[in-house]
Design a protein around this motif. Structure first.
Motif, PDB file in Angstrom:
ATOM      1  N   VAL A 485       0.836  -1.206   0.000  1.00 21.68           N
ATOM      2  CA  VAL A 485       0.000   0.000   0.000  1.00 21.68           C
ATOM      3  C   VAL A 485       0.868   1.251   0.000  1.00 21.68           C
ATOM      4  O   VAL A 485       0.647   2.192  -0.775  1.00 21.68           O
ATOM      5  CB  VAL A 485      -0.951   0.000   1.219  1.00 21.68           C
ATOM      6  CG1 VAL A 485      -1.595   1.374   1.398  1.00 21.68           C
ATOM      7  CG2 VAL A 485      -2.021  -1.062   1.060  1.00 21.68           C
ATOM      8  N   VAL A 486       1.888   1.273   0.864  1.00 25.64           N
ATOM      9  CA  VAL A 486       2.759   2.448   0.955  1.00 25.64           C
ATOM     10  C   VAL A 486       3.498   2.655  -0.363  1.00 25.64           C
ATOM     11  O   VAL A 486       3.622   3.787  -0.854  1.00 25.64           O
ATOM     12  CB  VAL A 486       3.743   2.297   2.129  1.00 25.64           C
ATOM     13  CG1 VAL A 486       4.726   3.459   2.160  1.00 25.64           C
ATOM     14  CG2 VAL A 486       2.981   2.232   3.454  1.00 25.64           C
ATOM     15  N   ARG A 487       3.974   1.564  -0.971  1.00 27.23           N
ATOM     16  CA  ARG A 487       4.704   1.705  -2.239  1.00 27.23           C
ATOM     17  C   ARG A 487       3.784   2.209  -3.355  1.00 27.23           C
ATOM     18  O   ARG A 487       4.157   3.087  -4.142  1.00 27.23           O
ATOM     19  CB  ARG A 487       5.328   0.362  -2.647  1.00 27.23           C
ATOM     20  CG  ARG A 487       6.512  -0.045  -1.775  1.00 27.23           C
ATOM     21  CD  ARG A 487       7.312  -1.151  -2.441  1.00 27.23           C
ATOM     22  NE  ARG A 487       6.517  -2.357  -2.650  1.00 27.23           N
ATOM     23  CZ  ARG A 487       6.402  -3.343  -1.772  1.00 27.23           C
ATOM     24  NH1 ARG A 487       7.048  -3.263  -0.608  1.00 27.23           N
ATOM     25  NH2 ARG A 487       5.677  -4.410  -2.032  1.00 27.23           N
ATOM     26  N   GLN A 488       2.591   1.641  -3.444  1.00 28.79           N
ATOM     27  CA  GLN A 488       1.664   2.071  -4.492  1.00 28.79           C
ATOM     28  C   GLN A 488       1.216   3.515  -4.280  1.00 28.79           C
ATOM     29  O   GLN A 488       1.061   4.279  -5.239  1.00 28.79           O
ATOM     30  CB  GLN A 488       0.437   1.142  -4.524  1.00 28.79           C
ATOM     31  CG  GLN A 488       0.734  -0.266  -4.996  1.00 28.79           C
ATOM     32  CD  GLN A 488       0.989  -0.324  -6.489  1.00 28.79           C
ATOM     33  OE1 GLN A 488       0.904   0.671  -7.198  1.00 28.79           O
ATOM     34  NE2 GLN A 488       1.330  -1.505  -6.988  1.00 28.79           N
ATOM     35  N   LEU A 489       1.020   3.884  -3.032  1.00 30.00           N
ATOM     36  CA  LEU A 489       0.618   5.254  -2.742  1.00 30.00           C
ATOM     37  C   LEU A 489       1.747   6.225  -3.089  1.00 30.00           C
ATOM     38  O   LEU A 489       1.497   7.306  -3.645  1.00 30.00           O
ATOM     39  CB  LEU A 489       0.242   5.387  -1.269  1.00 30.00           C
ATOM     40  CG  LEU A 489      -0.330   6.742  -0.836  1.00 30.00           C
ATOM     41  CD1 LEU A 489      -1.596   7.064  -1.597  1.00 30.00           C
ATOM     42  CD2 LEU A 489      -0.606   6.745   0.664  1.00 30.00           C
ATOM     43  N   ALA A 490       2.998   5.846  -2.777  1.00 29.77           N
ATOM     44  CA  ALA A 490       4.131   6.696  -3.136  1.00 29.77           C
ATOM     45  C   ALA A 490       4.230   6.848  -4.647  1.00 29.77           C
ATOM     46  O   ALA A 490       4.524   7.938  -5.161  1.00 29.77           O
ATOM     47  CB  ALA A 490       5.420   6.101  -2.570  1.00 29.77           C
ATOM     48  N   ALA A 491       3.959   5.760  -5.391  1.00 25.70           N
ATOM     49  CA  ALA A 491       3.989   5.835  -6.851  1.00 25.70           C
ATOM     50  C   ALA A 491       2.905   6.769  -7.372  1.00 25.70           C
ATOM     51  O   ALA A 491       3.129   7.547  -8.312  1.00 25.70           O
ATOM     52  CB  ALA A 491       3.818   4.439  -7.449  1.00 25.70           C
ATOM     53  N   TYR A 492       1.734   6.717  -6.761  1.00 32.51           N
ATOM     54  CA  TYR A 492       0.652   7.618  -7.182  1.00 32.51           C
ATOM     55  C   TYR A 492       0.993   9.074  -6.894  1.00 32.51           C
ATOM     56  O   TYR A 492       0.726   9.964  -7.713  1.00 32.51           O
ATOM     57  CB  TYR A 492      -0.641   7.227  -6.468  1.00 32.51           C
ATOM     58  CG  TYR A 492      -1.723   8.271  -6.584  1.00 32.51           C
ATOM     59  CD1 TYR A 492      -2.353   8.515  -7.790  1.00 32.51           C
ATOM     60  CD2 TYR A 492      -2.099   9.026  -5.477  1.00 32.51           C
ATOM     61  CE1 TYR A 492      -3.340   9.480  -7.907  1.00 32.51           C
ATOM     62  CE2 TYR A 492      -3.076   9.994  -5.580  1.00 32.51           C
ATOM     63  CZ  TYR A 492      -3.701  10.209  -6.793  1.00 32.51           C
ATOM     64  OH  TYR A 492      -4.659  11.180  -6.903  1.00 32.51           O
ATOM     65  N   HIS A 498      -5.222   8.640 -12.897  1.00 30.58           N
ATOM     66  CA  HIS A 498      -6.307   7.753 -12.486  1.00 30.58           C
ATOM     67  C   HIS A 498      -5.852   6.297 -12.459  1.00 30.58           C
ATOM     68  O   HIS A 498      -6.335   5.506 -11.640  1.00 30.58           O
ATOM     69  CB  HIS A 498      -7.503   7.938 -13.419  1.00 30.58           C
ATOM     70  CG  HIS A 498      -8.257   9.205 -13.171  1.00 30.58           C
ATOM     71  ND1 HIS A 498      -9.143   9.349 -12.124  1.00 30.58           N
ATOM     72  CD2 HIS A 498      -8.229  10.404 -13.799  1.00 30.58           C
ATOM     73  CE1 HIS A 498      -9.645  10.577 -12.131  1.00 30.58           C
ATOM     74  NE2 HIS A 498      -9.102  11.239 -13.140  1.00 30.58           N
ATOM     75  N   ASP A 499      -4.911   5.924 -13.337  1.00 34.97           N
ATOM     76  CA  ASP A 499      -4.428   4.546 -13.337  1.00 34.97           C
ATOM     77  C   ASP A 499      -3.627   4.240 -12.074  1.00 34.97           C
ATOM     78  O   ASP A 499      -3.846   3.215 -11.416  1.00 34.97           O
ATOM     79  CB  ASP A 499      -3.562   4.301 -14.576  1.00 34.97           C
ATOM     80  CG  ASP A 499      -4.377   4.294 -15.863  1.00 34.97           C
ATOM     81  OD1 ASP A 499      -5.610   4.080 -15.778  1.00 34.97           O
ATOM     82  OD2 ASP A 499      -3.797   4.511 -16.947  1.00 34.97           O
ATOM     83  N   SER A 500      -2.672   5.131 -11.738  1.00 38.19           N
ATOM     84  CA  SER A 500      -1.893   4.892 -10.525  1.00 38.19           C
ATOM     85  C   SER A 500      -2.764   5.012  -9.287  1.00 38.19           C
ATOM     86  O   SER A 500      -2.551   4.306  -8.291  1.00 38.19           O
ATOM     87  CB  SER A 500      -0.727   5.884 -10.442  1.00 38.19           C
ATOM     88  OG  SER A 500      -1.192   7.221 -10.465  1.00 38.19           O
ATOM     89  N   GLY A 501      -3.771   5.901  -9.334  1.00 39.65           N
ATOM     90  CA  GLY A 501      -4.699   5.998  -8.216  1.00 39.65           C
ATOM     91  C   GLY A 501      -5.521   4.732  -8.047  1.00 39.65           C
ATOM     92  O   GLY A 501      -5.751   4.264  -6.928  1.00 39.65           O
ATOM     93  N   ARG A 505      -5.637   2.239  -4.848  1.00 40.53           N
ATOM     94  CA  ARG A 505      -6.901   1.852  -4.206  1.00 40.53           C
ATOM     95  C   ARG A 505      -7.033   0.338  -4.126  1.00 40.53           C
ATOM     96  O   ARG A 505      -7.467  -0.216  -3.104  1.00 40.53           O
ATOM     97  CB  ARG A 505      -8.071   2.439  -4.989  1.00 40.53           C
ATOM     98  CG  ARG A 505      -8.217   3.946  -4.866  1.00 40.53           C
ATOM     99  CD  ARG A 505      -9.232   4.478  -5.852  1.00 40.53           C
ATOM    100  NE  ARG A 505     -10.512   3.831  -5.709  1.00 40.53           N
ATOM    101  CZ  ARG A 505     -11.503   3.889  -6.601  1.00 40.53           C
ATOM    102  NH1 ARG A 505     -11.311   4.589  -7.722  1.00 40.53           N
ATOM    103  NH2 ARG A 505     -12.640   3.300  -6.382  1.00 40.53           N
ATOM    104  N   GLN A 506      -6.657  -0.347  -5.208  1.00 42.89           N
ATOM    105  CA  GLN A 506      -6.761  -1.811  -5.195  1.00 42.89           C
ATOM    106  C   GLN A 506      -5.831  -2.404  -4.144  1.00 42.89           C
ATOM    107  O   GLN A 506      -6.190  -3.356  -3.442  1.00 42.89           O
ATOM    108  CB  GLN A 506      -6.436  -2.364  -6.580  1.00 42.89           C
ATOM    109  CG  GLN A 506      -6.708  -3.858  -6.733  1.00 42.89           C
ATOM    110  CD  GLN A 506      -8.172  -4.197  -6.521  1.00 42.89           C
ATOM    111  OE1 GLN A 506      -9.050  -3.525  -7.047  1.00 42.89           O
ATOM    112  NE2 GLN A 506      -8.444  -5.219  -5.732  1.00 42.89           N
ATOM    113  N   ALA A 507      -4.627  -1.840  -4.016  1.00 41.42           N
ATOM    114  CA  ALA A 507      -3.696  -2.328  -2.994  1.00 41.42           C
ATOM    115  C   ALA A 507      -4.273  -2.131  -1.596  1.00 41.42           C
ATOM    116  O   ALA A 507      -4.108  -2.994  -0.717  1.00 41.42           O
ATOM    117  CB  ALA A 507      -2.354  -1.606  -3.134  1.00 41.42           C
ATOM    118  N   ILE A 508      -4.955  -0.996  -1.397  1.00 44.53           N
ATOM    119  CA  ILE A 508      -5.569  -0.738  -0.085  1.00 44.53           C
ATOM    120  C   ILE A 508      -6.658  -1.763   0.205  1.00 44.53           C
ATOM    121  O   ILE A 508      -6.748  -2.309   1.315  1.00 44.53           O
ATOM    122  CB  ILE A 508      -6.133   0.692  -0.057  1.00 44.53           C
ATOM    123  CG1 ILE A 508      -4.998   1.713  -0.109  1.00 44.53           C
ATOM    124  CG2 ILE A 508      -6.975   0.918   1.197  1.00 44.53           C
ATOM    125  CD1 ILE A 508      -5.470   3.142  -0.325  1.00 44.53           C
TER     126      ILE A 508
END
Length: 557
Positions: A485-492, A498-501, A505-508
């Protein structure tokens, strides 16, 4: 999480539930069939008149905490605790949920429990989901009523302990009733998150009241871990201020060289000083313009004082009386916010030119030359602020918005040591700069940045707390999912789209499933941490939905 941030989260979640929350927001869950929840309840209107969300209002008028409606920044601290007075800042809503503290999301808030697929079948609008949302609100309402009634009394440590004990019993009884009702997973997530946030609010309020009573009773106490305040100024504004001051110095020095006028040194001094000092002002043009007005006003007054009053003074007392009216005028104008800049100009100009010496020398030509050079220096400063990078000023909404976004990135990647304090200091300092620059009637664009800042403040607190939980947890599926979650959020946050968001969201949602799977076998201490992680996941998810609903956050201003 501070009282303000907790109550702001409650407000936004309550706003969602009152607008259909879970019924509108839940999408069909993935593999395990878990539907992602809508907003957690944070403030149904209670029977005693308590309104949740931008500040709870009790029947007797006590208010707690809250985010300002419509995008205004809420204050965090300062109101009295004793005797039913408002605690911790915020505005109270008087008989229902406060409106519009954060940007409401059209698609609603999915929570951390299951994996809601973007293409999944919508559950929103179903009768069962709507009934579940109403049940959650009905269960949370008595808790708000008890808190509101408790806050009408003096918040002594004993009274706060009883309040927290009552809240614990209310949560336990409501959880039993919710289990018996067999509501959907989404509504269970709503209730769990609301219960966690209410418990945090009561705990933070207890700490705030203890600090307040300690200060009012003049007790020496260590209120927190000592640490330096960490302000934040956007780098672009820092570089622009230095470039503007350097350009001003170069222009005036060039004029000095070509004019060969000895009094140009005064112009250089004034222009450089005001270019440097006014750079810290949210409206430097207005400040320099007022100072220039003060200089122009003081020119004839200073001349008259010097050559028609002081020249006739033959001792110390007449000298004081001769100079007193001019300096009294400057002091009087400086005492009010409307004409403070004019007063500064009058006082500075007069103090520079009206200078009694042991052997007075009256030179009209030199006096007038000094007047002109000083005034020309301020004129140059005004022109430089109007021409050289006029948009790069303290509190400009575009630069503040970008800086807020950068601080949210740091919350995901910076070292954890003192990160929460540093993040909180910097975000609040940026919002304070924006508030000062916006003035008494902020534009809609400035309000949008304030709303974005409050959302990012909530998101940052949740991410930092989540990282602290990860650091303290043992390896396992839940820990790995939270790290993702932290990694995906940092990437966003690095490349908002909208894709990275959607990936974040899916990771969360996947992490919510993993955390809930670990709950049954968890020890009591770990169970408490897992519940905290779920509340943080819900907070991050709703913050992401707020950002995605308004387009690219980096360009919100």
């Amino acid at each position: 999480m501070t009282v303000l941030t907790t109550f702001y989260t409650l407000h936004r979640l309550s706003h969602r539930l009152h607008n259909g929350g879970a019924a509108d927001d839940v999408a069909a869950g993935s593999g395990d069939g878990a539907a992602a929840g809508g907003a957690a309840a944070g403030g149904a209107a209670a029977g005693g008149g308590a309104a949740a969300g931008g500040g709870a209002a009790a029947g007797g008028g006590a208010a707690a905490g809250g985010a300002a409606a419509g995008g205004g920044a809420a204050a965090d601290g300062g109101a009295a605790v004793g005797g039913g007075a408002a605690a911790d800042g915020g505005a109270a809503a008087d008989g229902g949920a406060a409106a519009d503290g954060g940007a409401a999301v059209g698609g609603g808030a999915a929570a951390d429990g299951g994996a809601a697929a973007d293409g999944g079948a919508a559950v929103g609008g179903g009768a069962a989901a709507g009934h579940g949302a109403r049940l959650v609100l009905a269960l949370v309402a008595p808790m708000h009523a008890h808190l509101a009634r408790a806050m009408t009394q003096e918040l002594t440590p004993e009274h706060l302990a009883r309040m927290r004990a009552t809240l614990t019993r209310d949560i336990a009884a409501a959880r039993v009733e919710l289990t018996a009702a067999a509501v959907e997973r989404a509504q269970q997530i709503d209730f769990d998150t609301a219960a966690e946030l209410l418990d945090r609010f009561a705990r933070d309020l207890s700490a705030f009241a203890a600090l307040y009573h300690g200060l009012t009773q003049d007790k020496r106490q260590q209120v927190s871990d000592p640490g330096a305040y960490s302000p934040k100024t956007p780098p672009a504004i820092i570089f622009a201020s230095g470039f503007r001051a350097a350009a001003t110095l170069l222009v005036t020095a060039t004029a000095w060289y070509w004019l060969a006028w000895p009094f140009t040194a005064n112009a250089i001094l004034m222009a450089t000083i005001f270019c440097a000092l006014a750079s810290s002002s949210p409206r430097p043009n207005a400040l320099v313009k007022q100072v220039l007005t003060g200089f122009l006003l003081a020119m004839p007054l200073a001349f008259y004082t010097e050559f028609f009053m002081i020249a006739r003074a033959d001792s110390y007392a007449p000298l004081v009386l001769a100079a007193l009216p001019l300096f009294a005028l400057g002091a009087y104008l400086s005492s009010g916010p409307r004409w403070a800049g004019v007063g500064i100009g009058v006082s500075l100009f007069s103090a520079t030119l009206v200078v009694p010496t042991n052997m007075m020398h009256y030179d009209v030509e030199a006096f007038i030359s000094s007047q002109l050079s000083l005034t020309l220096g301020v004129v140059v400063a005004y022109v430089m602020f109007s021409v050289v990078l006029p948009e790069h000023t303290m509190g400009h909404k575009g630069h503040v918005s970008t800086a807020l976004w950068r601080e949210a990135q740091n919350a995901c990647a910076a070292p954890l040591s003192r990160l929460k304090r540093r993040f909180d200091n910097r975000v609040r300092d940026l919002l304070s700069q924006l508030n000062a620059a916006a003035g008494p009637a902020p534009s809609e664009a400035a309000r949008a940045v304030v709303r974005q800042g409050l959302t990012l403040l909530e998101l940052g607190h949740a991410v930092i707390e989540l990282r602290q939980l990860i650091a303290a947890s043992d390896p396992g599926a839940a820990r790995a999912s939270l790290q993702l979650v932290v990694r995906q959020l940092a990437a966003y946050l690095r490349t908002p789209s909208h894709d990275s968001g959607a990936a974040a969201r899916q990771a969360i949602l996947d992490a919510g499933t993993a955390v809930r799977a670990a709950l049954p076998d968890a020890a009591p201490a770990r169970r408490a941490r897992l519940h905290t992680a779920l509340a943080d996941l819900h907070s991050i998810h709703t913050s992401l939905l707020d950002q995605l609903s308004t387009g690219e956050p980096r360009h919100a201003a």
